[in-house]
Design a protein around this motif. Sequence first.
Motif, PDB file in Angstrom:
ATOM      1  N   ASP A  14       0.830  -1.212   0.000  1.00 22.32           N
ATOM      2  CA  ASP A  14       0.000   0.000   0.000  1.00 22.32           C
ATOM      3  C   ASP A  14       0.863   1.260   0.000  1.00 22.32           C
ATOM      4  O   ASP A  14       0.486   2.271  -0.583  1.00 22.32           O
ATOM      5  CB  ASP A  14      -0.909   0.037   1.235  1.00 22.32           C
ATOM      6  N   ARG A  15       2.016   1.197   0.657  1.00 23.06           N
ATOM      7  CA  ARG A  15       2.923   2.343   0.710  1.00 23.06           C
ATOM      8  C   ARG A  15       3.791   2.444  -0.523  1.00 23.06           C
ATOM      9  O   ARG A  15       3.999   3.517  -1.081  1.00 23.06           O
ATOM     10  CB  ARG A  15       3.855   2.197   1.923  1.00 23.06           C
ATOM     11  N   ALA A  16       4.341   1.311  -0.960  1.00 20.31           N
ATOM     12  CA  ALA A  16       5.369   1.333  -2.008  1.00 20.31           C
ATOM     13  C   ALA A  16       4.807   1.442  -3.428  1.00 20.31           C
ATOM     14  O   ALA A  16       5.361   2.172  -4.249  1.00 20.31           O
ATOM     15  CB  ALA A  16       6.245   0.090  -1.893  1.00 20.31           C
ATOM     16  N   ALA A  17       3.754   0.704  -3.734  1.00 22.70           N
ATOM     17  CA  ALA A  17       3.234   0.688  -5.111  1.00 22.70           C
ATOM     18  C   ALA A  17       2.831   2.079  -5.608  1.00 22.70           C
ATOM     19  O   ALA A  17       3.188   2.447  -6.735  1.00 22.70           O
ATOM     20  CB  ALA A  17       2.092  -0.306  -5.240  1.00 22.70           C
ATOM     21  N   PRO A  18       2.124   2.884  -4.816  1.00 24.98           N
ATOM     22  CA  PRO A  18       1.786   4.228  -5.307  1.00 24.98           C
ATOM     23  C   PRO A  18       3.004   5.103  -5.595  1.00 24.98           C
ATOM     24  O   PRO A  18       2.988   5.920  -6.516  1.00 24.98           O
ATOM     25  CB  PRO A  18       0.937   4.832  -4.175  1.00 24.98           C
ATOM     26  N   VAL A  19       4.070   4.927  -4.829  1.00 24.72           N
ATOM     27  CA  VAL A  19       5.296   5.704  -5.071  1.00 24.72           C
ATOM     28  C   VAL A  19       5.906   5.305  -6.405  1.00 24.72           C
ATOM     29  O   VAL A  19       6.290   6.162  -7.209  1.00 24.72           O
ATOM     30  CB  VAL A  19       6.309   5.499  -3.916  1.00 24.72           C
ATOM     31  N   VAL A  20       5.977   4.002  -6.658  1.00 23.60           N
ATOM     32  CA  VAL A  20       6.522   3.522  -7.935  1.00 23.60           C
ATOM     33  C   VAL A  20       5.662   4.034  -9.087  1.00 23.60           C
ATOM     34  O   VAL A  20       6.186   4.545 -10.082  1.00 23.60           O
ATOM     35  CB  VAL A  20       6.612   1.982  -7.950  1.00 23.60           C
ATOM     36  N   LEU A  21       4.346   3.907  -8.966  1.00 26.83           N
ATOM     37  CA  LEU A  21       3.452   4.369 -10.033  1.00 26.83           C
ATOM     38  C   LEU A  21       3.582   5.869 -10.266  1.00 26.83           C
ATOM     39  O   LEU A  21       3.587   6.320 -11.420  1.00 26.83           O
ATOM     40  CB  LEU A  21       2.005   4.015  -9.691  1.00 26.83           C
ATOM     41  N   SER A  22       3.712   6.631  -9.195  1.00 27.46           N
ATOM     42  CA  SER A  22       3.857   8.082  -9.314  1.00 27.46           C
ATOM     43  C   SER A  22       5.091   8.457 -10.124  1.00 27.46           C
ATOM     44  O   SER A  22       5.040   9.325 -10.999  1.00 27.46           O
ATOM     45  CB  SER A  22       3.927   8.696  -7.912  1.00 27.46           C
ATOM     46  N   HIS A  23       6.196   7.787  -9.847  1.00 29.69           N
ATOM     47  CA  HIS A  23       7.429   8.076 -10.588  1.00 29.69           C
ATOM     48  C   HIS A  23       7.368   7.522 -12.009  1.00 29.69           C
ATOM     49  O   HIS A  23       7.894   8.150 -12.934  1.00 29.69           O
ATOM     50  CB  HIS A  23       8.645   7.532  -9.840  1.00 29.69           C
ATOM     51  N   ALA A  24       6.744   6.383 -12.193  1.00 29.68           N
ATOM     52  CA  ALA A  24       6.632   5.794 -13.530  1.00 29.68           C
ATOM     53  C   ALA A  24       5.805   6.689 -14.450  1.00 29.68           C
ATOM     54  O   ALA A  24       6.107   6.808 -15.645  1.00 29.68           O
ATOM     55  CB  ALA A  24       6.005   4.402 -13.439  1.00 29.68           C
ATOM     56  N   GLU A  25       4.784   7.336 -13.905  1.00 32.73           N
ATOM     57  CA  GLU A  25       3.937   8.220 -14.712  1.00 32.73           C
ATOM     58  C   GLU A  25       4.703   9.431 -15.231  1.00 32.73           C
ATOM     59  O   GLU A  25       4.328  10.018 -16.238  1.00 32.73           O
ATOM     60  CB  GLU A  25       2.738   8.690 -13.888  1.00 32.73           C
ATOM     61  N   LYS A  26       5.771   9.799 -14.568  1.00 33.11           N
ATOM     62  CA  LYS A  26       6.554  10.981 -14.944  1.00 33.11           C
ATOM     63  C   LYS A  26       7.646  10.678 -15.963  1.00 33.11           C
ATOM     64  O   LYS A  26       8.314  11.587 -16.450  1.00 33.11           O
ATOM     65  CB  LYS A  26       7.195  11.597 -13.700  1.00 33.11           C
ATOM     66  N   LEU A  27       7.818   9.394 -16.287  1.00 33.73           N
ATOM     67  CA  LEU A  27       8.878   9.015 -17.225  1.00 33.73           C
ATOM     68  C   LEU A  27       8.544   9.444 -18.651  1.00 33.73           C
ATOM     69  O   LEU A  27       7.387   9.380 -19.064  1.00 33.73           O
ATOM     70  CB  LEU A  27       9.059   7.495 -17.229  1.00 33.73           C
ATOM     71  N   PRO A  28       9.539   9.839 -19.414  1.00 33.24           N
ATOM     72  CA  PRO A  28       9.299  10.078 -20.841  1.00 33.24           C
ATOM     73  C   PRO A  28       9.058   8.730 -21.530  1.00 33.24           C
ATOM     74  O   PRO A  28       9.396   7.675 -20.989  1.00 33.24           O
ATOM     75  CB  PRO A  28      10.601  10.721 -21.315  1.00 33.24           C
TER      76      PRO A  28
END
Length: 97
Positions: A14-28
Motif C-alpha cells: 500500500d505504501r510502495a506501489a503508489p510511489v513507484v506508479l507516481s514516478h513511472a507516470e513521470k517518465l518520458p
Amino acid sequence: MRRGGGELETEVADRAAPVVLSHAEKLPDGGTLVVVSHGGTIRTTIGRLLGLQAGSWEALGGLSNCSWSVLGEGARGWRLLEHNAGSLPEPVLGDDD
C-alpha cells in the motif's frame, strides 16, 4: 501475519506501489525507472502492480542480494519480464580491454 511487530505485506505494498506508479507516470516515453529496496518490499510491490492477490505474492519467490526484476507496462497493465536476475545479458567491457 505481522512478523516481529512490523508491517503486513499488504501495508508495505500500500505504501510502495503508489510511489513507484507516481514516478513511472513521470517518465518520458521509453524511459526507465530504477527502484532500489529490500527484497520483500520489491516482491510485494511487484505483486500489487501485477494485480495478484496478496496470498499469491509468495509464488514470486524472494529476491536475492544484488539481483533485479524487470517490469514492463503493456496495453493490459504491468507484466513481469524478468525476475530475480543476476547476470547481464551480454559482456560488459571496461576501458582497460
